[in-house]
Write a protein that holds these residues in place. Structure first.
Motif, PDB file in Angstrom:
ATOM      1  N   LEU A  71      48.134  39.118  51.150  1.00  0.00           N
ATOM      2  CA  LEU A  71      48.956  39.801  50.148  1.00  0.00           C
ATOM      3  C   LEU A  71      48.147  40.116  48.890  1.00  0.00           C
ATOM      4  N   ILE A  72      47.335  39.156  48.464  1.00  0.00           N
ATOM      5  CA  ILE A  72      46.540  39.342  47.242  1.00  0.00           C
ATOM      6  C   ILE A  72      45.528  40.467  47.411  1.00  0.00           C
ATOM      7  N   THR A  73      44.768  40.428  48.503  1.00  0.00           N
ATOM      8  CA  THR A  73      43.727  41.439  48.682  1.00  0.00           C
ATOM      9  C   THR A  73      44.318  42.828  48.879  1.00  0.00           C
ATOM     10  N   GLU A  74      45.470  42.923  49.552  1.00  0.00           N
ATOM     11  CA  GLU A  74      46.122  44.223  49.706  1.00  0.00           C
ATOM     12  C   GLU A  74      46.504  44.797  48.355  1.00  0.00           C
ATOM     13  N   ARG A  75      47.020  43.964  47.484  1.00  0.00           N
ATOM     14  CA  ARG A  75      47.453  44.440  46.167  1.00  0.00           C
ATOM     15  C   ARG A  75      46.270  44.753  45.265  1.00  0.00           C
ATOM     16  N   VAL A  76      45.203  43.993  45.379  1.00  0.00           N
ATOM     17  CA  VAL A  76      43.996  44.308  44.608  1.00  0.00           C
ATOM     18  C   VAL A  76      43.441  45.660  45.042  1.00  0.00           C
ATOM     19  N   ALA A  77      43.355  45.881  46.353  1.00  0.00           N
ATOM     20  CA  ALA A  77      42.812  47.140  46.873  1.00  0.00           C
ATOM     21  C   ALA A  77      43.660  48.331  46.447  1.00  0.00           C
ATOM     22  N   ALA A  78      44.974  48.120  46.301  1.00  0.00           N
ATOM     23  CA  ALA A  78      45.876  49.219  45.931  1.00  0.00           C
ATOM     24  C   ALA A  78      45.936  49.452  44.421  1.00  0.00           C
ATOM     25  N   SER A  79      45.346  48.564  43.620  1.00  0.00           N
ATOM     26  CA  SER A  79      45.415  48.699  42.166  1.00  0.00           C
ATOM     27  C   SER A  79      44.460  49.769  41.671  1.00  0.00           C
ATOM     28  N   SER A  80      44.739  50.268  40.477  1.00  0.00           N
ATOM     29  CA  SER A  80      43.916  51.316  39.887  1.00  0.00           C
ATOM     30  C   SER A  80      42.590  50.756  39.370  1.00  0.00           C
ATOM     31  N   ALA A  81      41.505  51.417  39.755  1.00  0.00           N
ATOM     32  CA  ALA A  81      40.177  50.984  39.312  1.00  0.00           C
ATOM     33  C   ALA A  81      39.964  51.206  37.821  1.00  0.00           C
ATOM     34  N   THR A  82      40.877  51.925  37.163  1.00  0.00           N
ATOM     35  CA  THR A  82      40.753  52.159  35.725  1.00  0.00           C
ATOM     36  C   THR A  82      41.257  50.968  34.912  1.00  0.00           C
ATOM     37  N   GLN A  83      41.962  50.047  35.546  1.00  0.00           N
ATOM     38  CA  GLN A  83      42.474  48.878  34.836  1.00  0.00           C
ATOM     39  C   GLN A  83      41.375  47.830  34.662  1.00  0.00           C
ATOM     40  N   PRO A  84      41.506  46.972  33.654  1.00  0.00           N
ATOM     41  CA  PRO A  84      40.555  45.863  33.512  1.00  0.00           C
ATOM     42  C   PRO A  84      40.575  44.974  34.752  1.00  0.00           C
ATOM     43  N   LEU A  85      39.444  44.366  35.069  1.00  0.00           N
ATOM     44  CA  LEU A  85      39.345  43.525  36.261  1.00  0.00           C
ATOM     45  C   LEU A  85      40.379  42.406  36.266  1.00  0.00           C
ATOM     46  N   SER A 135      38.496  27.437  51.068  1.00  0.00           N
ATOM     47  CA  SER A 135      39.376  28.602  51.237  1.00  0.00           C
ATOM     48  C   SER A 135      39.440  29.426  49.959  1.00  0.00           C
ATOM     49  N   GLN A 136      39.367  28.761  48.797  1.00  0.00           N
ATOM     50  CA  GLN A 136      39.381  29.481  47.529  1.00  0.00           C
ATOM     51  C   GLN A 136      38.126  30.329  47.363  1.00  0.00           C
ATOM     52  N   TYR A 137      36.986  29.794  47.820  1.00  0.00           N
ATOM     53  CA  TYR A 137      35.754  30.578  47.751  1.00  0.00           C
ATOM     54  C   TYR A 137      35.860  31.803  48.657  1.00  0.00           C
ATOM     55  N   ALA A 138      36.412  31.610  49.852  1.00  0.00           N
ATOM     56  CA  ALA A 138      36.598  32.741  50.773  1.00  0.00           C
ATOM     57  C   ALA A 138      37.543  33.776  50.168  1.00  0.00           C
ATOM     58  N   LEU A 139      38.602  33.300  49.492  1.00  0.00           N
ATOM     59  CA  LEU A 139      39.533  34.219  48.838  1.00  0.00           C
ATOM     60  C   LEU A 139      38.832  34.979  47.724  1.00  0.00           C
ATOM     61  N   GLN A 140      38.009  34.290  46.940  1.00  0.00           N
ATOM     62  CA  GLN A 140      37.270  34.958  45.865  1.00  0.00           C
ATOM     63  C   GLN A 140      36.425  36.098  46.416  1.00  0.00           C
ATOM     64  N   GLU A 141      35.693  35.842  47.501  1.00  0.00           N
ATOM     65  CA  GLU A 141      34.840  36.877  48.079  1.00  0.00           C
ATOM     66  C   GLU A 141      35.675  38.032  48.629  1.00  0.00           C
ATOM     67  N   ALA A 142      36.837  37.719  49.224  1.00  0.00           N
ATOM     68  CA  ALA A 142      37.706  38.774  49.752  1.00  0.00           C
ATOM     69  C   ALA A 142      38.249  39.649  48.627  1.00  0.00           C
ATOM     70  N   ILE A 143      38.591  39.020  47.488  1.00  0.00           N
ATOM     71  CA  ILE A 143      39.090  39.786  46.337  1.00  0.00           C
ATOM     72  C   ILE A 143      37.989  40.676  45.779  1.00  0.00           C
ATOM     73  N   VAL A 144      36.782  40.128  45.656  1.00  0.00           N
ATOM     74  CA  VAL A 144      35.654  40.919  45.149  1.00  0.00           C
ATOM     75  C   VAL A 144      35.434  42.137  46.052  1.00  0.00           C
ATOM     76  N   ASP A 145      35.504  41.949  47.356  1.00  0.00           N
ATOM     77  CA  ASP A 145      35.359  43.080  48.279  1.00  0.00           C
ATOM     78  C   ASP A 145      36.487  44.092  48.077  1.00  0.00           C
ATOM     79  N   ALA A 146      37.717  43.588  47.865  1.00  0.00           N
ATOM     80  CA  ALA A 146      38.867  44.483  47.699  1.00  0.00           C
ATOM     81  C   ALA A 146      38.788  45.279  46.404  1.00  0.00           C
ATOM     82  N   LEU A 147      38.112  44.746  45.405  1.00  0.00           N
ATOM     83  CA  LEU A 147      37.952  45.477  44.144  1.00  0.00           C
ATOM     84  C   LEU A 147      37.169  46.768  44.345  1.00  0.00           C
TER      85      LEU A 147
END
Length: 216
Positions: A71-85, A135-147
């Motif tokens: 759910l987190i990575t899907e929402r990160v990927a769908a967010s606007s790249a113009t917003q602050p990280l 698992s948190q480290y794996a989530l961090q890397e997945a979020i970074v990829d989704a950005l």
């Protein structure tokens, strides 16, 4: 294009996985994590130990929930790249928490009480705390990829990881408070408060900003 519907085999696999995990968390909560074996979980779920291992390679995996990461990575990927990280990541964390814990959220969500039980086990069990960090480290890397930042740009990658890890630290603080509070305070509110304490209004998402008739 319509979304592909899961096959009967996939549905049965998901049902078996949910049943096994539900029985495992119940037994861990009632008896203590160390006192319960995989064979005990298999017996309670009415399946073989091999079936348990097919869905959950290790005993620690029985307490981990994969759905929030999706759910987190899907929402990160769908967010606007113009917003602050921190707003992109923080907004995704709040939205995922809403989907997982609030009425009318994700239909496949395991439920608020199940999440609370899993979090309590992770907090109280050393082996699970270590697995949770993995698992948190794996989530961090997945979020970074989704950005979607250019990972060949070392500075951009550094900023993405720094923002993501800071947001996840704020979320961890909120999750700890949520378990201590026995879920009485809505989790999305706690995550929002933790993000605001860490970053100020930059991390606060105005969910009404894009509503019809909303003027900037």
């Amino acid at each position: 294009m319509s979304e592909r519907r899961p096959t009967l085999r996939e549905r049965r696999r998901s049902e078996t996985r949910r049943l096994v995990q539900a029985q495992a968390v119940r037994l861990f909560t009632d008896r203590g994590y160390d006192a319960v074996t995989v064979a005990d979980v298999a017996q309670a779920a009415g399946v073989s130990a091999m079936t348990v291992y097919r869905h959950f390679p290790t005993k620690e995996d029985l307490v981990l929930i994969d759905q929030p990461a999706r759910l987190i990575t899907e929402r990160v990927a769908a967010s606007s790249a113009t917003q602050p990280l921190v707003r992109r990541v923080g907004g995704a964390l709040v939205d995922a928490a809403t989907a997982m814990t609030e009425p009318g959220g994700d239909e496949a969500a395991p439920g608020k009480q199940f999440l609370l039980d899993c979090l309590r086990l992770m907090v109280s069990t050393p082996a699970l705390r270590a697995r949770h960090l993995d698992s948190q480290y794996a989530l961090q890397e997945a979020i970074v990829d989704a950005l979607g930042d250019d990972q060949t740009d070392s500075e951009a990658a550094f900023r993405a990881r720094a923002a993501t890890s800071a947001c996840l630290a704020a979320m961890h603080t909120a999750l700890t408070r949520w378990t201590e509070d026995n879920g009485r305070t809505p989790l999305p509110d706690l995550i929002t408060r933790a993000l605001t304490a860490s970053f100020g209004d930059e991390a606060v998402i105005d969910h009404t900003a894009d509503a019809p008739g909303k003027r900037s």
